[in-house]
Every structure is written in C-alpha cells, then in structure tokens.
Motif scaffolding. Structure first.
Motif, short mmCIF file in Angstrom:
data_model
loop_
_atom_site.label_atom_id
_atom_site.label_comp_id
_atom_site.label_asym_id
_atom_site.label_seq_id
_atom_site.Cartn_x
_atom_site.Cartn_y
_atom_site.Cartn_z
N UNK A 1 -20.60 -10.95 -1.70
CA UNK A 1 -21.75 -10.65 -2.56
C UNK A 1 -21.27 -10.06 -3.88
N UNK A 2 -20.35 -9.12 -3.79
CA UNK A 2 -19.83 -8.46 -4.99
C UNK A 2 -19.16 -9.46 -5.93
N UNK A 3 -18.47 -10.43 -5.37
CA UNK A 3 -17.75 -11.43 -6.17
C UNK A 3 -18.62 -12.63 -6.54
N UNK A 4 -19.87 -12.61 -6.13
CA UNK A 4 -20.83 -13.67 -6.42
C UNK A 4 -20.35 -15.03 -5.92
N UNK A 5 -19.79 -15.02 -4.72
CA UNK A 5 -19.27 -16.25 -4.12
C UNK A 5 -20.41 -17.20 -3.79
N UNK A 6 -21.59 -16.68 -3.46
CA UNK A 6 -22.72 -17.56 -3.19
C UNK A 6 -23.01 -18.44 -4.40
N UNK A 7 -22.98 -17.87 -5.59
CA UNK A 7 -23.20 -18.67 -6.80
C UNK A 7 -22.14 -19.75 -6.95
N UNK A 8 -20.91 -19.42 -6.57
CA UNK A 8 -19.83 -20.41 -6.62
C UNK A 8 -20.14 -21.58 -5.68
N UNK A 9 -20.63 -21.26 -4.47
CA UNK A 9 -21.01 -22.32 -3.52
C UNK A 9 -22.19 -23.12 -4.05
N UNK A 10 -23.18 -22.44 -4.56
CA UNK A 10 -24.36 -23.15 -5.08
C UNK A 10 -23.99 -24.04 -6.26
N UNK A 11 -23.13 -23.55 -7.15
CA UNK A 11 -22.68 -24.35 -8.28
C UNK A 11 -21.89 -25.57 -7.81
N UNK A 12 -21.18 -25.42 -6.71
CA UNK A 12 -20.38 -26.53 -6.17
C UNK A 12 -21.24 -27.67 -5.65
N UNK A 13 -22.50 -27.38 -5.36
CA UNK A 13 -23.41 -28.43 -4.88
C UNK A 13 -23.63 -29.52 -5.93
N UNK A 14 -23.42 -29.19 -7.19
CA UNK A 14 -23.64 -30.17 -8.25
C UNK A 14 -22.35 -30.83 -8.74
N UNK A 15 -21.25 -30.58 -8.04
CA UNK A 15 -19.96 -31.20 -8.40
C UNK A 15 -19.97 -32.69 -8.07
N UNK A 16 -19.19 -33.45 -8.80
CA UNK A 16 -19.01 -34.87 -8.48
C UNK A 16 -18.08 -35.06 -7.28
N UNK A 17 -17.23 -34.09 -7.02
CA UNK A 17 -16.30 -34.14 -5.90
C UNK A 17 -17.09 -33.93 -4.60
N UNK A 18 -17.19 -34.98 -3.80
CA UNK A 18 -17.99 -34.93 -2.57
C UNK A 18 -17.45 -33.92 -1.56
N UNK A 19 -16.16 -33.70 -1.55
CA UNK A 19 -15.58 -32.73 -0.62
C UNK A 19 -16.05 -31.32 -0.96
N UNK A 20 -16.09 -30.99 -2.24
CA UNK A 20 -16.60 -29.67 -2.64
C UNK A 20 -18.06 -29.51 -2.24
N UNK A 21 -18.83 -30.56 -2.42
CA UNK A 21 -20.25 -30.52 -2.04
C UNK A 21 -20.38 -30.30 -0.53
N UNK A 22 -19.58 -31.00 0.24
CA UNK A 22 -19.63 -30.86 1.70
C UNK A 22 -19.26 -29.44 2.13
N UNK A 23 -18.23 -28.87 1.51
CA UNK A 23 -17.86 -27.49 1.85
C UNK A 23 -18.98 -26.52 1.48
N UNK A 24 -19.60 -26.75 0.34
CA UNK A 24 -20.69 -25.87 -0.10
C UNK A 24 -21.88 -25.98 0.85
N UNK A 25 -22.21 -27.18 1.27
CA UNK A 25 -23.31 -27.38 2.21
C UNK A 25 -22.96 -26.75 3.55
N UNK A 26 -21.75 -26.96 4.00
CA UNK A 26 -21.32 -26.39 5.27
C UNK A 26 -21.39 -24.88 5.28
N UNK A 27 -21.01 -24.25 4.16
CA UNK A 27 -21.10 -22.80 4.09
C UNK A 27 -22.55 -22.35 4.14
#
Length: 103
Positions: free
Chosen positions: A54-80
């Motif tokens: 929470x302090x490092x705002x990792x949730x925002x990092x995951x949410x931002x990754x949902x819009x990446x073109x890299x499908x693997x990043x999107x899958x990791x973000x969805x999985x988290x």
C-alpha cells in the motif's frame, strides 16, 4: 532474465519491495518487467506485506499494467487482482474508489 535487485541486506522487506518497484519502473526489458511483476504478485499473497504494498502504491502499478500491450503483464496483473489480497481488503478497496468505481 532479470537479476535480483541490488539491495543492502539490512534494508528489510520494505527496501526490497521498493527496489522491485523501482526496477519495474525503470527497466526497458519486457522480460525483467514480467519477472518483477510476478515477484510483486507473490509478495501480495502474504498479508504481512499489505502495508508495504500500500505504501509503495503497488496496486496502482498492477492496475496500470492492465493497459499494457504485453499480455503476460496483463495476466499477472489480473491474477494479482483475483488472488493477491482478500476481496474486502483496504489495499484493493481504497485505490479503486479513487478511480471512480464503487467497491
């Protein structure tokens, strides 16, 4: 394959997580980004890490990754999002509210 972040062993968990976040933000390597995001997702399974994430705002990092073109990043973000924190946890609920969505 990404190398482990160079972190002083005395900085503790917060310092290590900060190094991962910094590496994710600064690297140009898609492989490194995938590995770091996977590592952060693994840390999200442990409730003792929630305060640091929470302090490092990792949730925002995951949410931002949902819009990446890299499908693997999107899958990791969805999985988290699905398994990284309890559904009613503040780490999930608060930042989502800030994006204009009801919990």
């Amino acid at each position: 394959m990404a190398q482990k972040p160079k972190v002083d062993p005395h900085v503790g968990r917060l310092g290590y997580l900060q190094a991962l976040v910094t590496e994710f933000q600064e690297t140009e390597s898609q492989d490194a980004k995938e590995q770091v995001l996977a590592n952060l997702a693994n840390f999200a399974y442990d409730p003792s890490n929630y305060q640091y994430l929470r302090q490092l705002q990792v949730l925002d990092l995951f949410l931002d990754s949902l819009s990446e073109e890299n499908e693997t990043l999107v899958k990791f973000a969805i999985g988290w999002k699905r398994t990284g924190a309890p559904p009613n946890s503040e780490i999930v609920r608060l930042p989502v509210q800030g994006r204009g969505k009801d919990p």
